[in-house]
Design an enzyme around this catalytic site. Structure first.
Site, PDB file in Angstrom:
ATOM      1  N   GLY A  38       0.778  -1.249   0.000  1.00 28.74           N
ATOM      2  CA  GLY A  38       0.000   0.000   0.000  1.00 28.74           C
ATOM      3  C   GLY A  38       0.801   1.286   0.000  1.00 28.74           C
ATOM      4  O   GLY A  38       0.297   2.337  -0.402  1.00 28.74           O
ATOM      5  N   ASP A  97      -5.889   2.557  10.263  1.00 30.35           N
ATOM      6  CA  ASP A  97      -7.315   2.269  10.452  1.00 30.35           C
ATOM      7  C   ASP A  97      -7.502   1.840  11.909  1.00 30.35           C
ATOM      8  O   ASP A  97      -7.606   2.684  12.784  1.00 30.35           O
ATOM      9  CB  ASP A  97      -7.738   1.208   9.430  1.00 30.35           C
ATOM     10  CG  ASP A  97      -9.218   0.882   9.468  1.00 30.35           C
ATOM     11  OD1 ASP A  97      -9.993   1.683  10.008  1.00 30.35           O
ATOM     12  OD2 ASP A  97      -9.612  -0.188   8.956  1.00 30.35           O
TER      13      ASP A  97
HETATM   14  P1  IMP Z   1      -5.279  -1.507  10.370  1.00 26.69           P
HETATM   15  O1  IMP Z   1      -4.353  -2.605  10.783  1.00 26.69           O
HETATM   16  O2  IMP Z   1      -6.690  -1.743  10.805  1.00 26.69           O
HETATM   17  O3  IMP Z   1      -4.809  -0.127  10.770  1.00 26.69           O
HETATM   18  O4  IMP Z   1      -5.395  -1.573   8.803  1.00 26.69           O
HETATM   19  C1  IMP Z   1      -4.373  -1.144   8.009  1.00 26.69           C
HETATM   20  C2  IMP Z   1      -4.449  -1.845   6.670  1.00 26.69           C
HETATM   21  O5  IMP Z   1      -5.800  -2.176   6.289  1.00 26.69           O
HETATM   22  C3  IMP Z   1      -3.933  -0.882   5.633  1.00 26.69           C
HETATM   23  O6  IMP Z   1      -2.518  -1.013   5.469  1.00 26.69           O
HETATM   24  C4  IMP Z   1      -4.737  -1.267   4.422  1.00 26.69           C
HETATM   25  O7  IMP Z   1      -4.060  -2.307   3.719  1.00 26.69           O
HETATM   26  C5  IMP Z   1      -6.040  -1.814   4.949  1.00 26.69           C
HETATM   27  N1  IMP Z   1      -7.132  -0.816   4.919  1.00 26.69           N
HETATM   28  C6  IMP Z   1      -7.747  -0.248   5.973  1.00 26.69           C
HETATM   29  N2  IMP Z   1      -8.695   0.620   5.584  1.00 26.69           N
HETATM   30  C7  IMP Z   1      -8.672   0.612   4.236  1.00 26.69           C
HETATM   31  C8  IMP Z   1      -9.419   1.327   3.212  1.00 26.69           C
HETATM   32  O8  IMP Z   1     -10.306   2.159   3.462  1.00 26.69           O
HETATM   33  N3  IMP Z   1      -9.096   1.038   1.925  1.00 26.69           N
HETATM   34  C9  IMP Z   1      -8.119   0.149   1.577  1.00 26.69           C
HETATM   35  N4  IMP Z   1      -7.387  -0.531   2.496  1.00 26.69           N
HETATM   36  C10 IMP Z   1      -7.667  -0.303   3.803  1.00 26.69           C
END
Ligand code: IMP
Ligand code: MG
Length: 174
Positions: A38, A97
């Site tokens: 990403g 996120d």
């Molecule tokens: P976290 O571990 O919940 O913070 O999620 C992080 C990962 O989830 C990011 O590196 C993205 O790959 C994916 N992700 C979270 N939200 C989105 C979104 O709205 N669109 C695309 N990928 C997302």
């Protein structure tokens, strides 16, 4: 699909991010560590705006999850990380996120003995945080919508878009 952040706005914010990182790491041995997949677009724009000596490395985080944000088991591959012992590290990811990914990556990278470790993300999704850690740098706070573009994917599509767009509920496969 609806454009949430235009290309010019992103470029301005990435320039500001570069200014902040340069200010905090001037005259230090700096490695910018991008999280695959990403961060690739942000990584390539950011490093070209950093007018100072630096190294670039990659680390891979993948989760066996469905197409969107349901959390799966996170797998981290540190095999691509160059020697970072004694160097300042700025870890670059696309989005904060829940924060579980960044928290886990931070722990892994800390184990490789950098002299300092900070994190930077393009997007920070409001009200979703589940960990104590927060990114040291971010470009934009966004509402809790599923977004794509500028590195972010939906089921591996849309990473190449130069802007950030949000997908409608009806665009999402279930
Ligand atoms: P976290 O571990 O919940 O913070 O999620 C992080 C990962 O989830 C990011 O590196 C993205 O790959 C994916 N992700 C979270 N939200 C989105 C979104 O709205 N669109 C695309 N990928 C997302
Ligand atoms: Mg992803």
């Amino acid at each position: 699909m609806q454009i949430l952040i235009e290309e010019t706005k992103i470029q301005e914010a990435v320039s500001q991010l570069a200014t902040s990182i340069a200010r905090d790491h001037r005259d230090r041995p700096l490695t910018i560590l991008g999280v695959l997949t990403g961060s690739i677009v942000l990584l390539s724009d950011l490093i070209r705006k950093l007018d100072m000596p630096l190294r670039v490395g990659l680390i891979q985080a993948s989760s066996y999850r469905g197409a969107t944000t349901t959390r799966g088991k996170l797998h981290v591959n540190t095999g691509l990380v160059p020697d970072i012992e004694g160097r300042d590290i700025v870890l670059i990811d696309d989005i904060f996120d829940t924060g579980h990914t960044l928290a886990r990556l931070t722990n892994e990278v800390r184990g490789l003995n950098p002299s300092s470790l900070k994190s930077a993300v393009l997007l920070w999704k409001d009200g979703r945080q589940e960990v104590e850690l927060t990114p040291d740098y971010h470009c934009f706070k966004i509402p809790d919508r599923f977004v794509v573009g500028y590195g972010l994917d939906y089921d591996d599509d849309f990473r190449h878009l130069p802007y950030i767009a949000s997908l409608e509920e009806s665009d999402l496969k279930n």
